[in-house]
Design an enzyme around this catalytic site. Structure first.
Site, PDB file in Angstrom:
ATOM      1  N   GLU A  63       4.467   4.570   4.133  1.00  0.00           N
ATOM      2  CA  GLU A  63       4.181   5.557   4.302  1.00  0.00           C
ATOM      3  C   GLU A  63       5.425   6.771   4.839  1.00  0.00           C
ATOM      4  O   GLU A  63       6.463   6.635   5.092  1.00  0.00           O
ATOM      5  CB  GLU A  63       3.545   6.165   5.547  1.00  0.00           C
ATOM      6  N   ASP A  67      -3.097  11.919  -2.528  1.00  0.00           N
ATOM      7  CA  ASP A  67      -3.615  12.960  -3.004  1.00  0.00           C
ATOM      8  C   ASP A  67      -3.544  13.385  -4.433  1.00  0.00           C
ATOM      9  O   ASP A  67      -3.436  13.154  -5.021  1.00  0.00           O
ATOM     10  CB  ASP A  67      -1.963  13.639  -2.497  1.00  0.00           C
ATOM     11  N   GLU A 123       0.832  -0.907   0.195  1.00  0.00           N
ATOM     12  CA  GLU A 123       0.114  -0.190   0.006  1.00  0.00           C
ATOM     13  C   GLU A 123       0.962   1.377  -0.106  1.00  0.00           C
ATOM     14  O   GLU A 123       1.561   1.719   1.039  1.00  0.00           O
ATOM     15  CB  GLU A 123      -0.477   0.086   1.358  1.00  0.00           C
TER      16      GLU A 123
END
Length: 214
Positions: A69, A118, A44
């Site tokens: 992340e 985003d 992910e």
């Protein structure tokens, strides 16, 4: 989104090497060795606070998961979830995903999840969108042949842009939902953003796409 600075986040991340992996380039081509099995690997990109991937790892112990992340003030929450759940099939990477080919060998990943990325709404920033053609090429290079991307967003413009981008790249559209929460799709696991936006009445868009056969 304004990110809240969390003192000591970086140090805490580094104190759990069994969960948060550093020296990532040294792992290239060896991720299954780290997990200690030959199960397929799902990644992910933009894992946020980790709700989605933690629940996926719980539900699918036969799959290895890696959450990427860039912001340590965000991924620290994912680490807390992982510590509590103690899942051997989930690892976290605190880095930017724009160099996936430095971290993973060709064909090392079976699936990529892009959840609430985003949208970069300005036209001049289109190249920064994670479904832009240059990113698709990078994903294709690290995925297995005919690997898949599963994509979710509440942003209609980004979803439309992505469908066009996927189509122009020659990808196969295996599943499309223009209103996921009012569809017959089963087994949906929500992200933090998904819970927030759906509670505000936002429509959730989802698709599953597959790279073409070479």
């Amino acid at each position: 989104m304004r990110l809240r600075y969390k003192p000591g986040a970086k140090e805490r991340l580094m104190s759990y090497p069994q969960y948060v992996i550093y020296n990532v380039q040294e792992r290239k081509g060896k991720w299954q060795e780290l997990f200690g099995n030959d199960h397929e690997i799902h990644v992910e990109i933009g894992t946020g606070k980790g709700k989605f991937l933690t629940e996926m790892a719980k539900a699918n112990p036969h799959i290895n998961y890696i959450g990427i992340e860039a912001y340590d003030s965000v991924i620290i929450s994912a680490l807390d979830r992982l510590i509590e759940a103690d899942l051997p099939n989930l690892k976290l990477l605190n880095l930017n995903a724009n160099k996936l080919e430095d971290y993973f060998a060709s064909g090392e990943i079976s699936r990529i999840y892009l959840n609430f990325s985003d949208p970069w709404p300005k036209n001049k920033h289109a190249k920064r969108r994670l479904t832009y053609k240059s990113f698709l090429k990078m994903y294709e290079n690290v995925l297995v042949p005919q690997g898949e991307i599963h994509f979710k967003t509440d942003n209609q413009a980004l979803f439309e842009f992505s469908l066009v981008s996927f189509s122009h790249y020659g990808m196969k559209l295996n599943y499309i939902s223009l209103d996921l929460h009012n569809s017959d799709f089963e087994g949906n696991i929500m992200t933090e953003y998904e819970e927030k936006f759906s509670s505000m009445g936002h429509r959730i868009y989802r698709c599953e796409v597959q790279f073409p056969k070479k």
